[in-house]
Enzyme design. Structure first.
Site, short mmCIF file in Angstrom:
data_model
loop_
_atom_site.label_atom_id
_atom_site.label_comp_id
_atom_site.label_asym_id
_atom_site.label_seq_id
_atom_site.Cartn_x
_atom_site.Cartn_y
_atom_site.Cartn_z
CG HIS A 155 -6.12 -12.03 11.88
ND1 HIS A 155 -6.72 -11.23 12.84
CD2 HIS A 155 -5.39 -12.94 12.58
CE1 HIS A 155 -6.36 -11.64 14.05
NE2 HIS A 155 -5.54 -12.66 13.91
N PRO A 159 -7.45 5.52 14.04
CG PRO A 159 -7.18 4.87 16.25
CD PRO A 159 -7.47 6.05 15.40
CE LYS A 204 -6.35 0.74 5.06
NZ LYS A 204 -6.02 -0.63 5.45
CE1 TYR A 213 -9.41 -3.35 9.40
CE2 TYR A 213 -8.03 -5.22 8.75
CZ TYR A 213 -8.51 -4.35 9.73
OH TYR A 213 -8.07 -4.49 11.02
P1 RFL Z 1 6.19 8.04 14.51
O1 RFL Z 1 6.00 6.62 14.89
O2 RFL Z 1 5.49 9.09 15.27
O3 RFL Z 1 7.76 8.32 14.56
C1 RFL Z 1 8.29 9.63 14.43
C2 RFL Z 1 9.63 9.68 15.15
O4 RFL Z 1 10.19 10.99 15.00
C3 RFL Z 1 10.70 11.42 16.25
N1 RFL Z 1 10.75 12.90 16.29
C4 RFL Z 1 11.87 13.60 16.08
N2 RFL Z 1 13.12 13.23 15.81
C5 RFL Z 1 14.06 14.22 15.65
N3 RFL Z 1 13.77 15.53 15.77
C6 RFL Z 1 12.51 15.95 16.03
N4 RFL Z 1 12.24 17.25 16.14
C7 RFL Z 1 11.51 14.98 16.20
N5 RFL Z 1 10.17 15.02 16.46
C8 RFL Z 1 9.73 13.76 16.51
C9 RFL Z 1 9.75 10.82 17.28
O5 RFL Z 1 10.36 10.72 18.56
C10 RFL Z 1 9.47 9.44 16.64
O6 RFL Z 1 10.41 8.47 17.06
O7 RFL Z 1 5.82 8.28 12.96
P2 RFL Z 1 6.02 7.31 11.69
O8 RFL Z 1 7.40 6.74 11.63
O9 RFL Z 1 5.50 8.09 10.54
O10 RFL Z 1 5.05 6.06 11.97
C11 RFL Z 1 3.66 6.23 12.04
C12 RFL Z 1 3.02 5.18 12.96
O11 RFL Z 1 3.72 5.14 14.17
C13 RFL Z 1 1.54 5.48 13.20
O12 RFL Z 1 0.90 5.88 12.01
C14 RFL Z 1 0.77 4.24 13.76
O13 RFL Z 1 1.20 3.91 15.05
C15 RFL Z 1 -0.74 4.51 13.77
N6 RFL Z 1 -1.52 3.40 14.34
C16 RFL Z 1 -1.80 2.27 13.59
N7 RFL Z 1 -1.29 2.13 12.35
C17 RFL Z 1 -1.52 0.97 11.64
O14 RFL Z 1 -1.05 0.88 10.49
N8 RFL Z 1 -2.26 -0.09 12.15
C18 RFL Z 1 -2.79 -0.02 13.39
O15 RFL Z 1 -3.38 -1.01 13.82
C19 RFL Z 1 -2.61 1.19 14.16
N9 RFL Z 1 -3.11 1.30 15.39
C20 RFL Z 1 -2.02 3.49 15.65
C21 RFL Z 1 -2.83 2.42 16.15
C22 RFL Z 1 -1.72 4.58 16.47
C23 RFL Z 1 -2.23 4.64 17.75
N10 RFL Z 1 -1.88 5.77 18.53
C24 RFL Z 1 -1.47 5.69 19.87
C25 RFL Z 1 -1.71 7.05 17.89
C26 RFL Z 1 -3.34 2.46 17.42
C27 RFL Z 1 -3.09 3.58 18.22
C28 RFL Z 1 -3.72 3.60 19.58
C1 PHB Z 2 -4.35 -2.83 17.48
O1 PHB Z 2 -3.70 -2.04 18.17
O2 PHB Z 2 -4.26 -4.06 17.62
C2 PHB Z 2 -5.27 -2.28 16.46
C3 PHB Z 2 -5.50 -0.92 16.38
C4 PHB Z 2 -6.38 -0.42 15.44
C5 PHB Z 2 -7.02 -1.29 14.57
C6 PHB Z 2 -6.78 -2.65 14.63
C7 PHB Z 2 -5.91 -3.16 15.58
O3 PHB Z 2 -7.91 -0.81 13.65
#
Ligand code: RFL
Ligand code: PHB
Length: 392
Positions: free
Chosen positions: A72, A293, A297, A385
């Site tokens: 994009h 979100p 980031k 961004y």
């Molecule tokens: P995670 O993905 O939470 O992974 C942590 C892992 O540790 C495990 N764990 C344990 N393992 C052993 N012993 C324990 N005691 C433990 N406790 C926990 C867990 O089971 C898990 O497998 O953290 P990590 O690796 O730091 O990654 C971070 C990302 O997952 C997170 O920041 C993103 O998903 C956030 N996020 C977005 N980030 C972006 O860069 N771009 C996006 O577009 C974006 N959209 C989003 C998002 C997060 C969302 N939600 C649901 C919070 C959209 C949403 C809706």
């Molecule tokens: C996505 O899940 O596609 C997503 C989430 C947060 C954003 C952008 C895209 O800011």
């Protein structure tokens, strides 16, 4: 058993770090509490910054991303029925983002971990960290009902916001900073073509909405919802009606509806823990910080943390120097705070807060109008961004 780095958590931060260390000839064991299927199935992030794409390329993990990821060069911002485009490529000298789901990244990281013989241990219970402030830290846990112990040089706490790593740092050392937002995001996935070829961030009188995607045939949409809303309160029809209203007349009319096959509510939070190192424990990713979100980031910050941590550990093992590991926390936090600021600002600009007055709403509209008319303001948005450089 013994390893050089014990990694807690097999999310994006943990697996990326395991691959980075492997490339530098450093052994690691990844200890994860959930099953492989659970970790792989979580629907989360969708937008990868250049820093993250470059990291995947350096690790030789970008073949499918190159084929299937959607590049994009800009994004759209809409305010009620009016919209404008932020041209990342033009405003930043060519930078872009790639839309590629976190579940796809996880699938690629896990398949390559198996192919490269990385030691991933899933379904570990009662994970506990010991002697982190000595030269001989260790991790204990139960797997298949049997006690296991990993002795190591360092522990990388990549276990997300609810993990045990951050909680292992004494209160007298750890400082936390938090802002909880008074609303959540309700997100759905549906097997329908997206309403636009780029994302649309919509700031509407009725609340925020986001049109995103996973592929040319799969849409990801979000609407701001109340914190006490339940998924059952939102039938697909209610969701589509609300989304179309908030996206405004143009984009709303282009939305193709279909049955959702995933629907969930996520709360929004800004959170930072300082420092990101204590003794031989290093925090990375959501274990140390959470962003709302809106700026996309979270996953990208996890990637930039582990790039810095990987470099610091590689320098330590190659040169027996502690300069890199000593600088890790300050270096990572400098970038984290800038991403926190951007995510907080973009959330405030586009969401309805319960106490938003007529004046506040006019301020949001005036700021959006200013951004629309100012190349300098657009450049600020675009450069944040697409992701600030790692050296910042
Ligand atoms: P995670 O993905 O939470 O992974 C942590 C892992 O540790 C495990 N764990 C344990 N393992 C052993 N012993 C324990 N005691 C433990 N406790 C926990 C867990 O089971 C898990 O497998 O953290 P990590 O690796 O730091 O990654 C971070 C990302 O997952 C997170 O920041 C993103 O998903 C956030 N996020 C977005 N980030 C972006 O860069 N771009 C996006 O577009 C974006 N959209 C989003 C998002 C997060 C969302 N939600 C649901 C919070 C959209 C949403 C809706
Ligand atoms: C996505 O899940 O596609 C997503 C989430 C947060 C954003 C952008 C895209 O800011």
């Amino acid at each position: 058993m013994r390893t050089q780095v014990a990694i807690i958590g097999a999310g994006p931060a943990g697996l990326l770090l395991a691959h980075l260390l492997h490339r530098s000839g450093i052994d690691s064991v990844v200890i994860e509490q959930r099953s492989r299927e659970h970790v792989a199935g979580r629907v989360r992030a969708g937008v990868l910054e250049q820093v993250t794409v470059d990291l995947l390329a350096r690790l030789g993990l970008d073949a499918r991303l190159r084929r299937e990821g959607l590049v994009h060069t800009g994004t759209n911002i809409s305010c009620d029925d009016d919209s404008f485009r932020i041209d990342f490529a033009d405003l930043t000298g060519g930078a872009t983002v790639v839309v590629y789901g976190q579940s796809e990244v996880m699938a690629d990281l896990t398949a390559a971990a198996d192919a490269r013989g990385l030691d991933l241990r899933h379904e570990c219970a009662e994970v506990a960290l010991h002697d982190l402030d000595t030269d001989h830290p260790r991790v204990t846990f139960l797997r298949d009902g049997r006690a296991e112990r990993v002795d190591c040089d360092f522990v990388a706490g990549c276990d997300g916001y609810h993990g045990i790593s951050r909680a292992s740092i004494p209160d007298r050392v750890l400082q936390t900073f938090e802002k909880v937002y008074p609303f959540g995001w309700l997100g759905i996935l549906a097997e329908v073509p997206p309403c636009d070829h780029e994302l649309i961030y919509a700031s509407h009188e009725r609340g925020f909405a986001l049109a995103s995607m996973r592929s040319p045939t799969r849409s990801r949409y979000y609407v701001q919802c109340a914190l006490d809303d339940r998924v059952e309160d939102w039938s697909d029809d209610r969701f589509w009606d609300e989304l179309c209203l908030r996206l405004g007349a143009g984009a709303g009319a282009r939305v193709i509806r279909g049955p959702s096959f995933e629907k969930s509510i996520a709360p929004l939070r800004s959170f930072v823990a300082e420092p990101m190192r204590w003794g031989r424990l290093f925090l990375a990713g959501d274990a140390a910080h959470i962003v709302p979100p809106t700026g996309a980031k979270g996953l990208n910050l996890a990637a930039s943390d582990v790039v810095m941590l990987g470099e610091a550990l590689a320098e330590h093992y190659a040169e027996r120097s502690t300069a890199g590991i000593d600088a890790y926390s300050a270096r990572a936090l400098a970038r984290v705070w800038k991403a926190e600021r951007f995510s907080w600002w973009f959330t405030g600009l586009t969401h309805r807060f319960p106490q938003t007055s007529g004046f506040d709403r006019r301020m949001q509209a005036a700021e959006l109008a200013y951004i629309r008319g100012s190349r300098a303001a657009q450049a600020m948005l675009a450069e944040n961004y697409v992701g600030l450089p790692l050296t910042n």
